[in-house]
Scaffold this motif. Structure first.
Motif, PDB file in Angstrom:
ATOM      1  N   ALA A  18       0.832  -1.210   0.000  1.00  0.00           N
ATOM      2  CA  ALA A  18       0.000   0.000   0.000  1.00  0.00           C
ATOM      3  C   ALA A  18       0.858   1.248   0.000  1.00  0.00           C
ATOM      4  CB  ALA A  18      -0.929  -0.011   1.214  1.00  0.00           C
ATOM      5  N   ALA A  19       1.943   1.238   0.775  1.00  0.00           N
ATOM      6  CA  ALA A  19       2.833   2.399   0.832  1.00  0.00           C
ATOM      7  C   ALA A  19       3.563   2.582  -0.496  1.00  0.00           C
ATOM      8  CB  ALA A  19       3.834   2.224   1.977  1.00  0.00           C
ATOM      9  N   LEU A  33      -6.241  -5.945   0.266  1.00  0.00           N
ATOM     10  CA  LEU A  33      -4.992  -6.537  -0.201  1.00  0.00           C
ATOM     11  C   LEU A  33      -4.757  -7.896   0.450  1.00  0.00           C
ATOM     12  CD1 LEU A  33      -2.632  -3.418  -0.205  1.00  0.00           C
ATOM     13  CD2 LEU A  33      -3.337  -4.747  -2.210  1.00  0.00           C
ATOM     14  N   PHE A  34      -5.121  -8.000   1.734  1.00  0.00           N
ATOM     15  CA  PHE A  34      -4.919  -9.265   2.432  1.00  0.00           C
ATOM     16  C   PHE A  34      -5.784 -10.374   1.816  1.00  0.00           C
ATOM     17  CE2 PHE A  34      -5.221 -12.551   5.577  1.00  0.00           C
ATOM     18  CZ  PHE A  34      -3.988 -12.553   6.202  1.00  0.00           C
ATOM     19  N   GLU A  35      -6.986 -10.040   1.397  1.00  0.00           N
ATOM     20  CA  GLU A  35      -7.830 -11.044   0.742  1.00  0.00           C
ATOM     21  C   GLU A  35      -7.134 -11.600  -0.500  1.00  0.00           C
ATOM     22  OE1 GLU A  35     -11.662  -8.884   0.327  1.00  0.00           O
ATOM     23  OE2 GLU A  35     -12.491 -10.666   1.322  1.00  0.00           O
ATOM     24  N   ALA A 142       2.474 -10.331  -8.062  1.00  0.00           N
ATOM     25  CA  ALA A 142       1.140 -10.923  -8.185  1.00  0.00           C
ATOM     26  C   ALA A 142       0.082 -10.064  -7.504  1.00  0.00           C
ATOM     27  CB  ALA A 142       1.134 -12.326  -7.582  1.00  0.00           C
ATOM     28  N   LEU A 143       0.454  -9.383  -6.410  1.00  0.00           N
ATOM     29  CA  LEU A 143      -0.515  -8.589  -5.649  1.00  0.00           C
ATOM     30  C   LEU A 143      -0.591  -7.141  -6.101  1.00  0.00           C
ATOM     31  CD1 LEU A 143       0.068  -9.848  -1.979  1.00  0.00           C
ATOM     32  CD2 LEU A 143      -1.570 -10.664  -3.674  1.00  0.00           C
ATOM     33  N   SER A 144       0.209  -6.774  -7.072  1.00  0.00           N
ATOM     34  CA  SER A 144       0.179  -5.395  -7.579  1.00  0.00           C
ATOM     35  C   SER A 144      -1.225  -5.051  -8.074  1.00  0.00           C
ATOM     36  CB  SER A 144       1.181  -5.235  -8.716  1.00  0.00           C
ATOM     37  OG  SER A 144       1.102  -3.937  -9.276  1.00  0.00           O
ATOM     38  N   PRO A 145      -1.747  -3.873  -7.730  1.00  0.00           N
ATOM     39  CA  PRO A 145      -3.118  -3.506  -8.119  1.00  0.00           C
ATOM     40  C   PRO A 145      -3.374  -3.557  -9.621  1.00  0.00           C
ATOM     41  CG  PRO A 145      -2.295  -2.008  -6.442  1.00  0.00           C
ATOM     42  CD  PRO A 145      -1.129  -2.848  -6.866  1.00  0.00           C
TER      43      PRO A 145
END
Length: 282
Positions: A18-19, A33-35, A142-145
């Motif tokens: 997030a930062a 994001l955790f989901e 993989a978690l990038s928005p």
């Protein structure tokens, strides 16, 4: 126990993402994001185990992860699939957040690990000090928005790598982590009064594991019968209550199944009396 490092690692990771991405670092953003992190991790375990997940690696939402894994072409995965119908409440974060806060591992005012929690997070992929940057690079990608699909490979890391190194069962093979968990949960931060029986239950669970007892109902009945030693009367009363609650739940579930079947047999329009008789015959 493997969920403790999994959750605190995920919270630290999501806060960092997030930062870096300029997102709001509020709890709503971190939860979202955790989901995604939880879905990636669960899917990775299914991929690594090729759909045959052993008991030690079984996670919350296994059926949802397996359903998605089996319905996709290999290598063509995204994170837009239902893991649990109420993931925030029933997933790892919802199930463990209260305990993590009670033991001083997650801050009470925001979704961020404390310094003690960060020590557990360091064990997510192996012993602290081991080079895991290559694994984290894959996870962050993989978690990038702006990422719509899971990358096939980042450097030498694939989604199988995540499942191989991050399964819940790995905790059993990391004795220093198990010792750290015991210290954090039961020694350094004694559980509050309403959780005072946890250290005893932890030891009983260890004995049950040695005896091959893995299901909850059998474990509770063995504790009640003092199979592994004398039990405090207060703990026994709680165990007996849990057994009675489980037995009642099984009866009600069986009655519901019979009533549901009766309704189906009548073309989904069965009279109340017919459903009631089927559920709980006199």
């Amino acid at each position: 126990a493997g969920y403790y490092p999994f959750v605190v690692y995920g919270l630290r990771l999501c806060d960092d993402i997030a930062a870096r991405e300029g997102l709001g670092r509020d709890d709503g953003t971190i939860r979202a994001l955790f989901e995604r992190w939880e879905r990636l991790w669960a899917l990775a375990v299914c991929v690594y185990r090729e759909g045959q997940v052993p008991n030690g690696d079984v996670m919350r939402g296994l059926r949802g992860a397996l359903r998605y894994y089996r319905g996709q072409r290999r290598g063509e995965y995204s994170l837009d699939f239902p893991l649990l119908s109420r993931q925030l409440e029933l997933g790892g974060l919802g199930a463990y957040l209260t305990s993590l806060r009670e033991h001083g591992l997650v801050a009470r005012d925001r979704l961020r690990p404390t310094p003690l929690g960060a020590q557990l997070a360091d064990w997510m992929w192996g012993a602290p000090g081991e080079r895991v940057d290559h694994i984290e690079d894959f996870v962050r990608k993989a978690l990038s928005p702006d990422q719509t699909t899971i990358p096939e490979k980042v450097g030498r890391v694939t989604i199988r790598t995540i499942g191989e190194h991050g399964g819940l069962g790995k905790t059993q093979h990391r004795q220093p982590l198990r010792d750290l968990l015991w210290a954090r949960l039961f020694e350094d931060h004694p559980p509050p009064r309403h959780l005072a029986h946890l250290p005893v239950l932890a030891k009983l669970l260890s004995e049950a594991n040695k005896d091959g007892v893995t299901d909850a109902a059998t474990f509770l009945r063995c504790v009640s019968s003092e199979r592994w030693g004398a039990v405090d009367p207060d703990l026994r009363s709680l165990v007996d209550l849990a057994i009675a609650f489980g037995d009642l739940s099984a009866i009600l579930r069986s009655g519901f199944d019979r009533a549901y079947q009766a309704i189906q047999n009548h073309g989904c329009t069965a009279p109340l009396a017919v459903a009631a008789e089927a559920a709980f015959p006199l």
